[in-house]
Write a protein that holds these residues in place. Structure first.
Motif, PDB file in Angstrom:
ATOM      1  N   ARG A  47     -55.464 111.205  57.409  1.00 60.76           N
ATOM      2  CA  ARG A  47     -54.735 111.201  56.137  1.00 60.76           C
ATOM      3  C   ARG A  47     -53.484 110.352  56.272  1.00 60.76           C
ATOM      4  N   LEU A  48     -53.056 109.790  55.159  1.00 64.88           N
ATOM      5  CA  LEU A  48     -51.920 108.868  55.191  1.00 64.88           C
ATOM      6  C   LEU A  48     -50.663 109.538  55.719  1.00 64.88           C
ATOM      7  N   TYR A  49     -50.436 110.806  55.326  1.00 62.64           N
ATOM      8  CA  TYR A  49     -49.206 111.458  55.772  1.00 62.64           C
ATOM      9  C   TYR A  49     -49.192 111.632  57.286  1.00 62.64           C
ATOM     10  N   GLU A  50     -50.396 111.776  57.913  1.00 60.39           N
ATOM     11  CA  GLU A  50     -50.462 111.919  59.368  1.00 60.39           C
ATOM     12  C   GLU A  50     -50.020 110.635  60.064  1.00 60.39           C
ATOM     13  N   ARG A  51     -50.303 109.479  59.434  1.00 59.94           N
ATOM     14  CA  ARG A  51     -49.855 108.203  60.006  1.00 59.94           C
ATOM     15  C   ARG A  51     -48.336 108.107  59.985  1.00 59.94           C
ATOM     16  N   ILE A  52     -47.728 108.626  58.924  1.00 61.20           N
ATOM     17  CA  ILE A  52     -46.264 108.634  58.846  1.00 61.20           C
ATOM     18  C   ILE A  52     -45.689 109.549  59.916  1.00 61.20           C
ATOM     19  N   VAL A  53     -46.278 110.736  60.045  1.00 61.45           N
ATOM     20  CA  VAL A  53     -45.820 111.689  61.062  1.00 61.45           C
ATOM     21  C   VAL A  53     -45.918 111.065  62.442  1.00 61.45           C
ATOM     22  N   ASP A  54     -47.040 110.407  62.728  1.00 54.35           N
ATOM     23  CA  ASP A  54     -47.236 109.782  64.039  1.00 54.35           C
ATOM     24  C   ASP A  54     -46.158 108.736  64.321  1.00 54.35           C
ATOM     25  N   GLN A  55     -45.824 107.921  63.318  1.00 54.23           N
ATOM     26  CA  GLN A  55     -44.829 106.872  63.526  1.00 54.23           C
ATOM     27  C   GLN A  55     -43.443 107.457  63.804  1.00 54.23           C
ATOM     28  N   VAL A  56     -43.088 108.501  63.059  1.00 53.32           N
ATOM     29  CA  VAL A  56     -41.770 109.126  63.270  1.00 53.32           C
ATOM     30  C   VAL A  56     -41.729 109.814  64.634  1.00 53.32           C
ATOM     31  N   GLU A  57     -42.791 110.539  64.998  1.00 56.24           N
ATOM     32  CA  GLU A  57     -42.834 111.205  66.305  1.00 56.24           C
ATOM     33  C   GLU A  57     -42.744 110.192  67.441  1.00 56.24           C
ATOM     34  N   THR A  58     -43.432 109.059  67.299  1.00 56.71           N
ATOM     35  CA  THR A  58     -43.395 108.022  68.319  1.00 56.71           C
ATOM     36  C   THR A  58     -41.993 107.446  68.451  1.00 56.71           C
TER      37      THR A  58
ATOM     38  N   VAL B 157     -45.199 110.848  51.320  1.00 56.96           N
ATOM     39  CA  VAL B 157     -43.975 110.897  52.122  1.00 56.96           C
ATOM     40  C   VAL B 157     -43.445 112.324  52.192  1.00 56.96           C
ATOM     41  N   ARG B 158     -43.470 113.015  51.069  1.00 53.62           N
ATOM     42  CA  ARG B 158     -42.967 114.391  51.053  1.00 53.62           C
ATOM     43  C   ARG B 158     -43.802 115.301  51.940  1.00 53.62           C
ATOM     44  N   GLU B 159     -45.126 115.100  51.950  1.00 57.06           N
ATOM     45  CA  GLU B 159     -46.001 115.903  52.806  1.00 57.06           C
ATOM     46  C   GLU B 159     -45.706 115.625  54.274  1.00 57.06           C
TER      47      GLU B 159
ATOM     48  N   ARG C 215     -42.532 117.299  55.177  1.00 58.97           N
ATOM     49  CA  ARG C 215     -42.726 118.748  55.276  1.00 58.97           C
ATOM     50  C   ARG C 215     -43.299 119.108  56.644  1.00 58.97           C
ATOM     51  N   VAL C 216     -44.264 118.328  57.133  1.00 55.99           N
ATOM     52  CA  VAL C 216     -44.864 118.585  58.442  1.00 55.99           C
ATOM     53  C   VAL C 216     -43.831 118.380  59.544  1.00 55.99           C
ATOM     54  N   LEU C 217     -43.063 117.309  59.455  1.00 55.23           N
ATOM     55  CA  LEU C 217     -42.038 117.029  60.464  1.00 55.23           C
ATOM     56  C   LEU C 217     -40.993 118.139  60.504  1.00 55.23           C
ATOM     57  N   GLU C 218     -40.632 118.653  59.333  1.00 59.95           N
ATOM     58  CA  GLU C 218     -39.648 119.739  59.293  1.00 59.95           C
ATOM     59  C   GLU C 218     -40.255 121.029  59.844  1.00 59.95           C
ATOM     60  N   SER C 219     -41.521 121.279  59.521  1.00 62.48           N
ATOM     61  CA  SER C 219     -42.198 122.469  60.033  1.00 62.48           C
ATOM     62  C   SER C 219     -42.287 122.441  61.543  1.00 62.48           C
ATOM     63  N   ASN C 220     -42.419 121.245  62.122  1.00 62.67           N
ATOM     64  CA  ASN C 220     -42.504 121.089  63.575  1.00 62.67           C
ATOM     65  C   ASN C 220     -41.140 121.049  64.249  1.00 62.67           C
ATOM     66  N   GLY C 221     -40.073 121.197  63.466  1.00 64.03           N
ATOM     67  CA  GLY C 221     -38.732 121.249  64.035  1.00 64.03           C
ATOM     68  C   GLY C 221     -38.168 119.905  64.448  1.00 64.03           C
ATOM     69  N   LEU C 222     -38.707 118.818  63.880  1.00 68.81           N
ATOM     70  CA  LEU C 222     -38.241 117.484  64.275  1.00 68.81           C
ATOM     71  C   LEU C 222     -37.162 116.948  63.348  1.00 68.81           C
ATOM     72  N   VAL C 223     -37.201 117.326  62.077  1.00 67.88           N
ATOM     73  CA  VAL C 223     -36.197 116.856  61.123  1.00 67.88           C
ATOM     74  C   VAL C 223     -35.723 118.024  60.275  1.00 67.88           C
ATOM     75  N   ARG C 224     -34.583 117.803  59.605  1.00 67.64           N
ATOM     76  CA  ARG C 224     -34.062 118.816  58.685  1.00 67.64           C
ATOM     77  C   ARG C 224     -33.601 118.122  57.418  1.00 67.64           C
ATOM     78  N   SER C 225     -34.054 118.642  56.286  1.00 68.27           N
ATOM     79  CA  SER C 225     -33.628 118.120  54.986  1.00 68.27           C
ATOM     80  C   SER C 225     -32.779 119.165  54.291  1.00 68.27           C
ATOM     81  N   ARG C 226     -31.687 118.725  53.676  1.00 65.75           N
ATOM     82  CA  ARG C 226     -30.821 119.638  52.933  1.00 65.75           C
ATOM     83  C   ARG C 226     -30.978 119.369  51.443  1.00 65.75           C
ATOM     84  N   PRO C 227     -31.217 120.431  50.631  1.00 63.53           N
ATOM     85  CA  PRO C 227     -31.341 120.234  49.179  1.00 63.53           C
ATOM     86  C   PRO C 227     -30.099 119.564  48.609  1.00 63.53           C
TER      87      PRO C 227
END
Length: 252
Positions: free
Chosen positions: A14-25, A55-57, A60-72
């Motif tokens: 899925r496209l969002y997984e490619r984004i997650v992979d790039q940020v994790e890398t 992008v939002r998905e 959300r995955v990156l935040e769930s994994n404890g890698l990033v934090r977004s503030r409203p």
């Protein structure tokens, strides 16, 4: 005739997984560091060439994994967070629940980690750290008649004291994660076992052997005692075939 390579089935990504992979890398390589900000959501949509929903998905995955934090309401992009064991712990629990990581595999990891921690602690421990281990053993001894929960808490305290004395942060983090995951899988069975007190007394005896070896500075003996303790305590919860793997870690 030359043998053809054994290909494996591919799966759609899925496209969002490619984004997650790039940020994790980028985080793993140090291109992104704790405290740094990702671009804004709008800028990420442009950079990745995808939809806002994708992008939002990913975020959300990156935040769930404890890698990033977004503030409203924060006009800046998500913040890169420092590494903690929380994300690793969550991933291991997820693997265990989906049966991708078996109890036997977890036990092998724990036996190896504990043995290494004990070897190092026997050489590196301070008097204060040794006192912490002794206090935890006293709590274990007093907890046998109180039940599995109290005994388990004291047991955890002992292993945490040994891991700290090893002087290795990675051992501390990995050991805690593996230990908690193993306990989450078998705690109910141990707590309600008809011979739970026998199991606790046997475990206490092994822990006392570990403590004696660490006190004497005998790393190999401390490693052997902990490996045997874990085998005796948990081997009955895996199949006979898997038990052979655990036995391979026992010194003759």
């Amino acid at each position: 005739m030359k043998q053809q390579p054994a290909f494996e089935p591919v799966r759609p990504v899925r496209l969002y997984e490619r984004i997650v992979d790039q940020v994790e890398t980028a985080i793993a390589s140090g291109e992104l560091v704790p405290g740094q900000r990702l671009p804004s959501e709008r800028e990420l949509v442009v950079q990745f060439g995808t939809s806002r929903a994708t992008v939002r998905e990913a975020l959300r995955v990156l935040e769930s994994n404890g890698l990033v934090r977004s503030r409203p309401g924060d006009p800046n992009g998500p913040e890169i967070l420092p590494f903690t064991s929380g994300g690793l712990r969550k991933q291991l629990h997820r693997l265990a629940r989906t049966e991708e990581l078996t109890l036997a595999q977890l036990l092998v990891s724990r036996m190896m980690l504990d043995a290494t921690a004990n070897r190092l602690a026997a050489v590196l421990r301070t008097d204060a750290e040794l006192a912490g281990m002794e206090a935890a053993i006293d709590r274990m001894r007093d907890s046998v008649d109180l039940g599995f929960e109290a005994f388990s808490e004291a047991d955890v305290a002992f292993h945490e004291a040994v891991a700290v004395a090893s002087g290795n942060t990675m051992i501390q983090v990995s050991n805690a994660v593996v230990r908690d995951t193993v306990l989450s899988l078998v705690a109910g069975k141990l707590a309600h076992a008809r011979n739970s007190k026998t199991l606790m007394r046997r475990s206490l005896e092994h822990h006392e052997q570990v403590l004696d070896a660490i006190r004497a500075g005998d790393g190999p003996a401390a490693a052997r005692a902990s490996t045997q303790s874990l085998y005796d305590y948990y081997a009955g919860y895996v199949s006979a075939a898997e038990r052979r793997t655990l036995q391979a870690l026992l010194d003759g």
